[in-house]
Scaffold this motif. Structure first.
Motif, mmCIF file in Angstrom:
data_model
loop_
_atom_site.group_PDB
_atom_site.id
_atom_site.type_symbol
_atom_site.label_atom_id
_atom_site.label_comp_id
_atom_site.label_asym_id
_atom_site.label_seq_id
_atom_site.Cartn_x
_atom_site.Cartn_y
_atom_site.Cartn_z
ATOM 1 N N THR A 61 0.849 -1.190 0.000
ATOM 2 C CA THR A 61 0.000 0.000 0.000
ATOM 3 C C THR A 61 0.883 1.238 0.000
ATOM 4 N N PHE A 62 0.474 2.237 -0.754
ATOM 5 C CA PHE A 62 1.225 3.485 -0.902
ATOM 6 C C PHE A 62 0.377 4.612 -0.325
ATOM 7 N N ASN A 63 0.916 5.306 0.659
ATOM 8 C CA ASN A 63 0.170 6.338 1.362
ATOM 9 C C ASN A 63 0.860 7.689 1.202
ATOM 10 N N ASN A 64 0.230 8.577 0.433
ATOM 11 C CA ASN A 64 0.727 9.946 0.244
ATOM 12 C C ASN A 64 2.203 9.986 -0.164
ATOM 13 N N ILE A 65 2.501 9.303 -1.265
ATOM 14 C CA ILE A 65 3.856 9.352 -1.830
ATOM 15 C C ILE A 65 4.068 10.740 -2.438
ATOM 16 N N HIS A 66 5.017 11.468 -1.899
ATOM 17 C CA HIS A 66 5.273 12.852 -2.317
ATOM 18 C C HIS A 66 6.605 12.924 -3.049
ATOM 19 N N ALA A 67 6.578 13.502 -4.235
ATOM 20 C CA ALA A 67 7.778 13.584 -5.067
ATOM 21 C C ALA A 67 8.595 14.828 -4.744
ATOM 22 N N ALA A 68 9.902 14.675 -4.756
ATOM 23 C CA ALA A 68 10.779 15.834 -4.598
ATOM 24 C C ALA A 68 10.838 16.652 -5.879
ATOM 25 N N THR A 69 10.614 15.990 -7.030
ATOM 26 C CA THR A 69 10.744 16.628 -8.333
ATOM 27 C C THR A 69 9.414 16.609 -9.077
ATOM 28 N N LYS A 70 9.013 17.737 -9.605
ATOM 29 C CA LYS A 70 7.763 17.818 -10.369
ATOM 30 C C LYS A 70 7.842 16.963 -11.624
ATOM 31 N N ASP A 127 4.083 11.746 -13.965
ATOM 32 C CA ASP A 127 3.773 13.187 -14.048
ATOM 33 C C ASP A 127 3.083 13.734 -12.809
ATOM 34 N N ILE A 128 3.497 13.274 -11.640
ATOM 35 C CA ILE A 128 2.909 13.781 -10.405
ATOM 36 C C ILE A 128 3.391 15.200 -10.134
ATOM 37 N N ASN A 129 2.524 15.994 -9.521
ATOM 38 C CA ASN A 129 2.932 17.330 -9.091
ATOM 39 C C ASN A 129 3.688 17.220 -7.763
ATOM 40 N N ASN A 130 4.517 18.207 -7.453
ATOM 41 C CA ASN A 130 5.272 18.162 -6.206
ATOM 42 C C ASN A 130 4.948 19.324 -5.289
ATOM 43 N N GLY A 131 3.747 19.904 -5.431
ATOM 44 C CA GLY A 131 3.313 20.927 -4.490
ATOM 45 C C GLY A 131 3.167 20.359 -3.096
ATOM 46 N N ASN A 132 3.091 21.230 -2.103
ATOM 47 C CA ASN A 132 3.049 20.776 -0.711
ATOM 48 C C ASN A 132 1.877 19.853 -0.426
ATOM 49 N N ASP A 133 0.760 20.018 -1.154
ATOM 50 C CA ASP A 133 -0.421 19.202 -0.887
ATOM 51 C C ASP A 133 -0.623 18.090 -1.910
ATOM 52 N N ASP A 134 0.356 17.851 -2.770
ATOM 53 C CA ASP A 134 0.226 16.840 -3.822
ATOM 54 C C ASP A 134 0.862 15.515 -3.400
ATOM 55 N N SER A 135 0.239 14.412 -3.829
ATOM 56 C CA SER A 135 0.782 13.100 -3.498
ATOM 57 C C SER A 135 0.105 12.039 -4.352
ATOM 58 N N GLY A 136 0.545 10.802 -4.180
ATOM 59 C CA GLY A 136 -0.069 9.657 -4.840
ATOM 60 C C GLY A 136 -0.292 8.547 -3.837
ATOM 61 N N SER A 137 -1.424 7.843 -3.960
ATOM 62 C CA SER A 137 -1.761 6.759 -3.041
ATOM 63 C C SER A 137 -2.400 5.612 -3.827
ATOM 64 N N TYR A 154 1.405 -9.283 -11.272
ATOM 65 C CA TYR A 154 1.103 -8.174 -10.369
ATOM 66 C C TYR A 154 -0.053 -7.356 -10.946
ATOM 67 N N LEU A 155 -0.746 -6.644 -10.063
ATOM 68 C CA LEU A 155 -1.793 -5.681 -10.423
ATOM 69 C C LEU A 155 -1.592 -4.448 -9.565
ATOM 70 N N SER A 156 -1.848 -3.259 -10.125
ATOM 71 C CA SER A 156 -1.720 -2.040 -9.318
ATOM 72 C C SER A 156 -2.757 -0.998 -9.722
ATOM 73 N N SER A 157 -3.097 -0.163 -8.763
ATOM 74 C CA SER A 157 -3.965 0.993 -8.989
ATOM 75 C C SER A 157 -3.477 2.116 -8.093
ATOM 76 N N LEU A 158 -3.073 3.231 -8.698
ATOM 77 C CA LEU A 158 -2.612 4.379 -7.931
ATOM 78 C C LEU A 158 -3.280 5.652 -8.423
ATOM 79 N N GLN A 159 -3.665 6.486 -7.491
ATOM 80 C CA GLN A 159 -4.348 7.748 -7.736
ATOM 81 C C GLN A 159 -3.409 8.899 -7.362
ATOM 82 N N ILE A 160 -3.265 9.875 -8.270
ATOM 83 C CA ILE A 160 -2.351 10.986 -8.003
ATOM 84 C C ILE A 160 -3.003 12.327 -8.309
#
Length: 205
Positions: A61-70, A127-137, A154-160
């Motif tokens: 499970t991925f919880n609020n993955i935040h990117a350092a780079t846009k 192409d995730i954004n890296n703003g303070n409130d942006d993340s992927g889960s 494998y199967l995956s579903s992620l929302q960003i």
């Protein structure tokens, strides 16, 4: 064929993906928390990680993955020796999007991000954004990684929150084309660090 009936209470009390279909329960194994991390790796036998024949299905499970780079692409790869993440994979990738202003909405196959026997890292989202409130889960399921008979599905579903900005859901599936046991999985961005967020590993009994 058996039919399974669920009421609201049954759904509320379900503790695992598998328990909803009667397949089993979810056991917590390990949590890794990013802090400007280049990679996060789960390797069987290291730091209390279990990724062997104890379970035939594993869930990340991925919880609020935040990117350092846009604009970063979050990706993974398998290893059979705990060191080299380079397993051949054949995969698919679907993207669903809707912009915040409602001007764009679409669903489609994203062939620039699939692999055909590629040994490189497979994206889980892009192409995730890296703003303070942006993340992927989201989540990724890995089936029977210790098998020495079958390929590793494998199967995956992620929302960003996308950089445009828009809501974007990425669906990926495929298999590691090896009959050797998968002993580890590594996650990273293609550019920049995993600034924050956590990944948890569960075994499905």
């Amino acid at each position: 064929m058996a039919l399974i009936k669920l009421n609201n209470q049954g759904v509320k009390n379900a503790t695992a993906f598998g328990s909803i279909s009667g397949l089993g329960s979810m056991t917590f194994i390990k949590k890794l928390t990013a802090s400007s991390s280049a990679t996060l790796s789960f390797v069987d036998g290291a730091s209390s990680v279990v990724l062997d024949n104890t379970y035939k299905e594993y869930l990340f499970t991925f919880n609020n993955i935040h990117a350092a780079t846009k604009g970063g692409d979050f990706q993974f790869n398998f290893t059979t020796d705990g060191t080299n993440y380079n397993i051949a994979k054949t995969t698919t990738m679907i993207r669903v999007l809707h912009s915040e202003d409602g001007s764009a909405a679409s669903i489609g196959y994203y062939d620039s991000m699939d692999l055909a026997q590629g040994t490189g890292f497979q994206p889980l989202f892009a192409d995730i954004n890296n703003g303070n409130d942006d993340s992927g889960s989201g989540y990724m399921q890995l089936f029977n990684p210790s098998s020495t008979t079958f390929v590793k599905h494998y199967l995956s579903s992620l929302q960003i929150s996308h950089e445009t900005p828009r809501s974007m859901n990425w669906l990926s599936a495929g298999y590691g084309n090896t009959t050797s046991a998968i002993t580890g999985v590594q996650f990273k961005f293609d550019s920049g660090n995993i600034d924050a967020g956590d990944i948890c590993l569960y075994g499905i009994a």
